[in-house]
Design a protein around this motif. Structure first.
Motif, PDB file in Angstrom:
ATOM      1  N   ARG A  35       0.827  -1.217   0.000  1.00  0.00           N
ATOM      2  CA  ARG A  35       0.000   0.000   0.000  1.00  0.00           C
ATOM      3  C   ARG A  35       0.856   1.259   0.000  1.00  0.00           C
ATOM      4  N   PRO A 109     -13.551   1.467   5.380  1.00  0.00           N
ATOM      5  CA  PRO A 109     -13.018   0.463   4.446  1.00  0.00           C
ATOM      6  C   PRO A 109     -12.085   1.167   3.457  1.00  0.00           C
ATOM      7  N   GLY A 110     -11.028   0.495   3.059  1.00  0.00           N
ATOM      8  CA  GLY A 110     -10.045   1.128   2.188  1.00  0.00           C
ATOM      9  C   GLY A 110      -8.821   1.591   2.967  1.00  0.00           C
ATOM     10  N   ASP A 115      -9.729  -2.195   6.966  1.00  0.00           N
ATOM     11  CA  ASP A 115      -9.821  -3.440   6.196  1.00  0.00           C
ATOM     12  C   ASP A 115      -9.367  -4.673   6.963  1.00  0.00           C
ATOM     13  N   TYR A 116      -8.448  -4.510   7.937  1.00  0.00           N
ATOM     14  CA  TYR A 116      -7.781  -5.701   8.474  1.00  0.00           C
ATOM     15  C   TYR A 116      -7.911  -5.940   9.969  1.00  0.00           C
TER      16      TYR A 116
END
Ligand code: GDP
Ligand code: MG
Length: 160
Positions: A35, A109-110, A115-116
């Motif tokens: 990322r 989200p994103g 996300d994790y």
């Protein structure tokens, strides 16, 4: 310190990012590095370290009076961490946006935390909250000779 002469902000700004022990255990290291790479930041330092409780108490010294401090130090020393230094324009502020909010429940989200992960006490990643703390954290986790200054051949495709 001489690692950070005046003017080392903007394009040369550096931020400290760490994949926490849960991120390493859950095999998120590659995903997280990707990322930051894809965003356009430049990796200038990286190592896998088992941090001592002393180092972590110093790293999180501003939080020493919080009720979760002891648990935080235990969590952060429960396994190896991937410590990194990323460089680029406004990297500290932009990294915080890539990370999401401190509490994953508030992270969109994103974002990495969006996300994790699920809980604030297992939020997989650390990022400096200001240029000043980035400088403090980088000198705490890295020796000057562990940071690499390399010419970024893609800079003209990332910066106007
Ligand atoms: P960050 O800069 O977003 O990491 O957040 P802080 O500097 O405020 O807190 C450092 C770390 O302490 C967070 O990333 C969490 O892992 C942990 N932490 C913060 N607040 C809480 C809390 O209310 N409960 C627990 N268990 N951990 C917390
Ligand atoms: Mg913080």
């Amino acid at each position: 310190s001489n690692l950070f002469p005046t003017g080392w902000t903007g394009f040369n700004e550096r931020g400290f990012i760490a994949v926490k022990p849960d991120g390493v255990q859950r095999r998120l290291v590659g995903e997280i590095i990707q990322r930051f790479e894809k965003k356009g930041f430049q990796l200038v330092g990286m190592k896998l370290v088992q941090a001592s409780e002393d180092l972590l108490r110093e790293h999180y010294r501003d939080l020493r009076d919080k009720p979760f401090f002891k648990g935080l130090v235990r969590y952060m020393s429960s396994g190896p961490i991937v410590a990194m230094v990323w460089q680029g324009l406004d990297v500290v502020k932009m990294s915080r946006r890539v990370l999401g909010e401190t509490n994953p429940a508030n992270s969109l989200p994103g974002t990495i935390r969006g996300d994790y992960c699920v809980e604030v006490g297992r939020n997989v990643i650390h990022g400096s909250d200001s240029v000043e703390s980035a400088q403090r954290e980088i000198s705490l986790w890295f020796r000057p000779d562990e940071l690499e200054c390399w010419e970024d051949s893609s800079a003209q495709w990332i910066y106007e």
